[in-house]
Design a protein around this motif. Structure first.
Motif, PDB file in Angstrom:
ATOM      1  N   ILE A 116       0.827  -1.208   0.000  1.00 27.77           N
ATOM      2  CA  ILE A 116       0.000   0.000   0.000  1.00 27.77           C
ATOM      3  C   ILE A 116       0.861   1.258   0.000  1.00 27.77           C
ATOM      4  O   ILE A 116       0.575   2.227  -0.722  1.00 27.77           O
ATOM      5  CB  ILE A 116      -0.945  -0.018   1.223  1.00 27.77           C
ATOM      6  N   THR A 117       1.935   1.260   0.781  1.00 30.26           N
ATOM      7  CA  THR A 117       2.804   2.442   0.845  1.00 30.26           C
ATOM      8  C   THR A 117       3.520   2.673  -0.473  1.00 30.26           C
ATOM      9  O   THR A 117       3.601   3.805  -0.958  1.00 30.26           O
ATOM     10  CB  THR A 117       3.827   2.277   1.983  1.00 30.26           C
ATOM     11  N   VAL A 118       4.054   1.610  -1.063  1.00 30.49           N
ATOM     12  CA  VAL A 118       4.714   1.739  -2.366  1.00 30.49           C
ATOM     13  C   VAL A 118       3.724   2.251  -3.412  1.00 30.49           C
ATOM     14  O   VAL A 118       4.038   3.161  -4.198  1.00 30.49           O
ATOM     15  CB  VAL A 118       5.324   0.393  -2.798  1.00 30.49           C
ATOM     16  N   LEU A 119       2.524   1.690  -3.426  1.00 25.59           N
ATOM     17  CA  LEU A 119       1.507   2.133  -4.376  1.00 25.59           C
ATOM     18  C   LEU A 119       1.153   3.597  -4.165  1.00 25.59           C
ATOM     19  O   LEU A 119       0.959   4.341  -5.135  1.00 25.59           O
ATOM     20  CB  LEU A 119       0.263   1.252  -4.234  1.00 25.59           C
ATOM     21  N   ALA A 120       1.068   4.047  -2.902  1.00 30.58           N
ATOM     22  CA  ALA A 120       0.733   5.440  -2.616  1.00 30.58           C
ATOM     23  C   ALA A 120       1.798   6.387  -3.167  1.00 30.58           C
ATOM     24  O   ALA A 120       1.477   7.426  -3.770  1.00 30.58           O
ATOM     25  CB  ALA A 120       0.571   5.643  -1.110  1.00 30.58           C
ATOM     26  N   PHE A 121       3.065   6.052  -2.989  1.00 33.45           N
ATOM     27  CA  PHE A 121       4.130   6.914  -3.504  1.00 33.45           C
ATOM     28  C   PHE A 121       4.161   6.905  -5.034  1.00 33.45           C
ATOM     29  O   PHE A 121       4.422   7.939  -5.662  1.00 33.45           O
ATOM     30  CB  PHE A 121       5.484   6.483  -2.944  1.00 33.45           C
ATOM     31  N   VAL A 122       3.896   5.765  -5.634  1.00 33.63           N
ATOM     32  CA  VAL A 122       3.845   5.704  -7.106  1.00 33.63           C
ATOM     33  C   VAL A 122       2.684   6.540  -7.636  1.00 33.63           C
ATOM     34  O   VAL A 122       2.836   7.296  -8.613  1.00 33.63           O
ATOM     35  CB  VAL A 122       3.731   4.242  -7.576  1.00 33.63           C
TER      36      VAL A 122
END
Length: 307
Positions: A286-292
């Protein structure tokens, strides 16, 4: 009567600051209307709060172990259940945010700093210096990331060594930055090659401005946008890289608490205790997706062609 050329120079905004300010202002107005930006920013804000003030989310010590709760499933007392040693997985996930985010953010900052300095120097001076720095970057870009990280981290730490938490984090950050800076260098170099052909840069050079002034006063403010977009996306990528290195046993390690360490601890118990892997892996995803998503939204807002 003022000559036309002098009039144009006197009216030209130094360093393109007026145009740059308008660009960022337009981008902010564009971003506020994008649901993708609002959602990703909200997720990142929650993650930042977990990293800075974990006590807002849990009062449980993440290292407190009670073997009576070993492998216990999620419940009202422990939302994410317990791990093999009876530690509260929710508390460990919350407290693990800090180390993972520190690695992601500092790696991105260091990567952008190294790559931007080399890229803007190569793009501005060109010729043999550009060729030399570009080939130097190609050497690092050609290294497989995982293999390069294994070589660097195992060289710095013998298998029997017991480095401090701070030293482990610093080593992981440095290894990621050393292997990733060529991307930022290429982005900054390309932006510099375009910006140095603009009229106000040529005018500054013609008036005798020093290379230092041209680079920091005129080029840098107008080449930051694409690098900032890359940095935003890179934070998410480097959080995933931290988890990968920890899973392989060469990154962060206990007593450091991070999402990668938690995933590594669960690697041998996926079938019997799947919740040990599920929750930290979900937070990483979720965190990686949010930054992307945030990086994509910023890129679209800063690109006038996409409007």
């Amino acid at each position: 009567m003022t000559e036309p050329s002098e009039l144009q120079l006197s009216e030209a905004p130094p360093g393109g600051l007026t145009r740059q300010g308008s660009l960022w202002g337009d981008a902010w107005r564009e971003l506020r209307r994008k649901p993708r930006f609002v959602i990703s920013a909200a997720i990142i804000l929650v993650v930042l709060l977990m990293a800075v003030v974990p006590s807002l989310f849990t009062s449980v010590d993440p290292n407190f172990a009670d073997l009576d709760h070993s492998r216990a499933l999620p419940s009202g007392d422990a939302w994410f259940g317990y791990d093999l040693q009876g530690r509260n997985l929710f508390a460990r996930t919350v407290y693990g945010t800090r180390a993972s985010l520190i690695v992601g953010v500092t790696s991105a900052l260091l990567t952008v700093l190294i790559g931007s300095v080399i890229g803007i120097v190569a793009g501005y001076y060109g010729k043999w210096l550009d060729s030399l720095l570009s080939r130097f970057g190609d050497i690092f870009a050609g290294m497989p990331f995982v293999l390069g990280a294994i070589v660097i981290l195992t060289t710095l730490n013998a298998p029997t060594s017991n480095p401090s938490q701070t030293r482990i984090i610093v080593q992981v950050v440095l290894s990621i930055a050393v292997l990733s800076w060529p991307v930022a260098m290429r982005i900054m170099r390309s932006a510099t090659l375009v910006a140095k052909q603009l009229d106000y840069v040529k005018a500054a050079r013609g008036l005798g401005a020093s290379p230092f002034r041209i680079i920091f006063r005129h080029l840098l403010p107008n080449t930051l946008a694409p690098v900032m977009v890359y940095a935003t996306i890179a934070v998410g990528a480097f959080i995933g890289a931290e988890a990968t290195l920890a899973f392989l046993g060469i990154g962060l390690r206990p007593p450091v608490v991070s999402w990668g360490v938690m995933i590594s601890d669960s690697s041998n118990y996926v079938r019997t205790v799947p919740h040990m892997l599920l929750f930290p892996a979900a937070f990483v995803t979720i965190t990686v997706l949010a930054f992307v998503m945030l990086g994509d939204a910023v890129r679209d807002a800063l690109d006038p062609k996409s409007r």
